[in-house]
Write an enzyme that holds these catalytic residues in place. Structure first.
Site, mmCIF file in Angstrom:
data_model
loop_
_atom_site.group_PDB
_atom_site.id
_atom_site.type_symbol
_atom_site.label_atom_id
_atom_site.label_comp_id
_atom_site.label_asym_id
_atom_site.label_seq_id
_atom_site.Cartn_x
_atom_site.Cartn_y
_atom_site.Cartn_z
ATOM 1 N N GLN A 101 -12.829 67.101 -62.376
ATOM 2 C CA GLN A 101 -11.798 66.096 -62.127
ATOM 3 C C GLN A 101 -11.271 65.569 -63.463
ATOM 4 O O GLN A 101 -12.015 65.003 -64.263
ATOM 5 C CB GLN A 101 -12.316 64.925 -61.296
ATOM 6 C CG GLN A 101 -11.148 64.041 -60.831
ATOM 7 C CD GLN A 101 -11.587 62.729 -60.232
ATOM 8 O OE1 GLN A 101 -12.236 61.925 -60.882
ATOM 9 N NE2 GLN A 101 -11.198 62.490 -58.989
ATOM 10 N N TYR A 188 -5.554 54.242 -61.614
ATOM 11 C CA TYR A 188 -5.635 54.784 -62.970
ATOM 12 C C TYR A 188 -4.266 55.316 -63.406
ATOM 13 O O TYR A 188 -3.262 55.064 -62.757
ATOM 14 C CB TYR A 188 -6.746 55.830 -63.044
ATOM 15 C CG TYR A 188 -8.109 55.227 -62.763
ATOM 16 C CD1 TYR A 188 -8.603 54.163 -63.540
ATOM 17 C CD2 TYR A 188 -8.898 55.666 -61.708
ATOM 18 C CE1 TYR A 188 -9.827 53.579 -63.277
ATOM 19 C CE2 TYR A 188 -10.133 55.087 -61.436
ATOM 20 C CZ TYR A 188 -10.588 54.042 -62.223
ATOM 21 O OH TYR A 188 -11.802 53.461 -61.948
ATOM 22 N N ARG A 235 -5.938 64.177 -56.171
ATOM 23 C CA ARG A 235 -6.527 63.088 -55.383
ATOM 24 C C ARG A 235 -5.641 61.850 -55.404
ATOM 25 O O ARG A 235 -5.216 61.392 -56.463
ATOM 26 C CB ARG A 235 -7.916 62.729 -55.910
ATOM 27 C CG ARG A 235 -8.563 61.576 -55.130
ATOM 28 C CD ARG A 235 -10.001 61.329 -55.533
ATOM 29 N NE ARG A 235 -10.909 61.621 -54.436
ATOM 30 C CZ ARG A 235 -12.059 60.992 -54.230
ATOM 31 N NH1 ARG A 235 -12.468 60.039 -55.048
ATOM 32 N NH2 ARG A 235 -12.829 61.303 -53.206
ATOM 33 N N GLY A 331 -19.950 60.700 -50.222
ATOM 34 C CA GLY A 331 -20.299 60.226 -51.556
ATOM 35 C C GLY A 331 -21.709 59.696 -51.672
ATOM 36 O O GLY A 331 -22.613 60.382 -52.165
ATOM 37 N N ARG A 332 -21.918 58.468 -51.228
ATOM 38 C CA ARG A 332 -23.236 57.848 -51.363
ATOM 39 C C ARG A 332 -24.349 58.668 -50.698
ATOM 40 O O ARG A 332 -25.430 58.797 -51.268
ATOM 41 C CB ARG A 332 -23.205 56.418 -50.817
ATOM 42 C CG ARG A 332 -22.350 55.466 -51.662
ATOM 43 C CD ARG A 332 -22.279 54.075 -51.024
ATOM 44 N NE ARG A 332 -21.407 53.170 -51.759
ATOM 45 C CZ ARG A 332 -20.087 53.088 -51.578
ATOM 46 N NH1 ARG A 332 -19.500 53.853 -50.672
ATOM 47 N NH2 ARG A 332 -19.364 52.249 -52.284
#
Length: 374
Positions: A101, A188, A235, A331-332
């Site tokens: 990424q 971002y 993404r 994810g987690r």
């Protein structure tokens, strides 16, 4: 519940994935210092999770100015490229497919993280609010801080950044990655150009939606020319409701998110990239994306669609069955369960995440989560 649908082979660009389960980008801040260099610990971590059909690395800054958090890895120096080779070699030995990424935080940074202590760079000199960055205060020690006020990039610098993304893609191929994902989410740099809240430019990169999407288009085209459109993903993190938790997406809630993101996705369709990753809000009781939006995404984009954001197995299965998703990221659960696909397939219980070891530290809470022992 038909979990077998998650274990169907699926084509992604030139790759035949062994299942639809994805390890998404997860910042863990374990790179070697100084130099933000990927290391053996990281190779072990990714290798442990190679049971995923598809893997995307943690956000990896494309240049020194792209860093917004202590100890995150880069992909711009020879040492970093060599470090990432350890990761890709380990994953490939385990039969995994892994993309890097590519990340630039833009204004979500601090002068202590910037070369020469300079101001972070951004489309406009507007400070990021309702978000914190993580800065180092000593070896292995850090603290949260407000982002510094950024300086506005010149038009020439914006064009240089497009080429920095392309160079990062070249570096990723040199490091052995199977492809790259461009991080255009979570407030971002690319997201800052897209958003009317953070982009007040008057040149060709600001003003109209088409102009605000220009930076995205140029990066996608430049990176595609390096890696090939069938080895490229993007993404986004569309947010449709402004809530007290909007800090997760740094407050970039568009006036018309549907139009903004469908317009952006049409650009990706024109280029013909392999997949689109949509990161949904993941706080407690977060709203789902509108079904009308999910349908519009599927109509606008012919590549693979990946969803992430506090997904349960049940929700993931439902999304695939409805035809909205091709791939589902966890994810987690993947942080705490290196053998997550096997646990899902066999309905085995899951380890729980230790939140105290999510960012920074050693092997504790990183590579020491146990596999299921029965």
């Amino acid at each position: 519940m038909n979990t077998s649908i998650l274990f169907q082979n699926v084509k992604l660009g030139p790759f035949e994935l062994k299942n639809r389960i994805v390890l998404p980008p997860l910042t863990r801040s374990r790179s070697t210092q100084p130099g933000n260099i990927p290391n053996d610990l990281m190779a072990t971590y990714y290798g442990q999770r190679s049971g995923a059909g598809f893997m995307v690395t943690e956000g990896t800054q494309i240049e020194p100015r792209g860093q917004g958090y202590a100890w995150t890895p880069g992909i711009y120096s020879p040492e970093q490229i060599a470090g990432w080779k350890k990761v890709t070699e380990t994953v490939h030995k385990e039969g995994g497919v892994i993309f890097a990424q590519l990340w630039h935080v833009g204004r979500v940074s601090h002068t202590t993280l910037q070369p020469g202590g300079g101001a972070p760079v951004a489309p406009s000199a507007i400070q990021a609010k309702a978000v914190k960055v993580f800065i180092e205060t000593g070896p292995g020690q850090g603290t949260l801080a407000d982002p510094s006020v950024p300086r506005e990039l010149t038009t020439a610098e914006v064009k240089e950044l497009v080429q920095l993304y392309a160079q990062a893609a070249r570096n990723a191929l040199e490091a052995g990655f199977d492809g790259v994902e461009i991080h255009c989410a979570n407030g971002y740099l690319v997201n800052q150009f897209i958003s009317a809240h953070s982009n007040k430019r008057t040149d060709e990169y600001g003003g109209s939606l088409a102009n605000r999407l220009r930076f995205l288009r140029e990066i996608v085209e430049a990176v595609s020319a390096v890696v090939g459109n069938d080895r490229l993903g993007v993404r986004f993190a569309p947010l449709f409701e402004s809530t007290t938790e909007e800090r997760v997406y740094l407050g970039l809630v568009e006036e018309d998110p549907h139009q903004t993101y469908i317009s952006a996705i049409k650009i990706l369709e024109e280029v013909g990239i392999a997949y689109l990753s949509l990161a949904e809000a993941d706080w407690e009781n977060a709203p789902d994306l509108p079904e009308m939006f999910r349908k519009a995404v599927r109509e606008a984009f012919s590549g693979r669609i990946l969803y992430a954001g506090k997904y349960t197995v049940e929700k993931g299965v439902r999304m695939v069955e409805l035809g909205y998703a091709d791939l589902i990221a966890f994810g987690r659960p993947f942080i705490a369960n290196p053998d997550l696909p096997q646990r899902i397939a066999n309905n085995w219980p899951l380890n729980q995440v230790d939140p105290s070891s999510m960012y920074g530290g050693t092997e504790k809470g990183y590579i020491d989560y146990p596999r299921y022992a029965g």
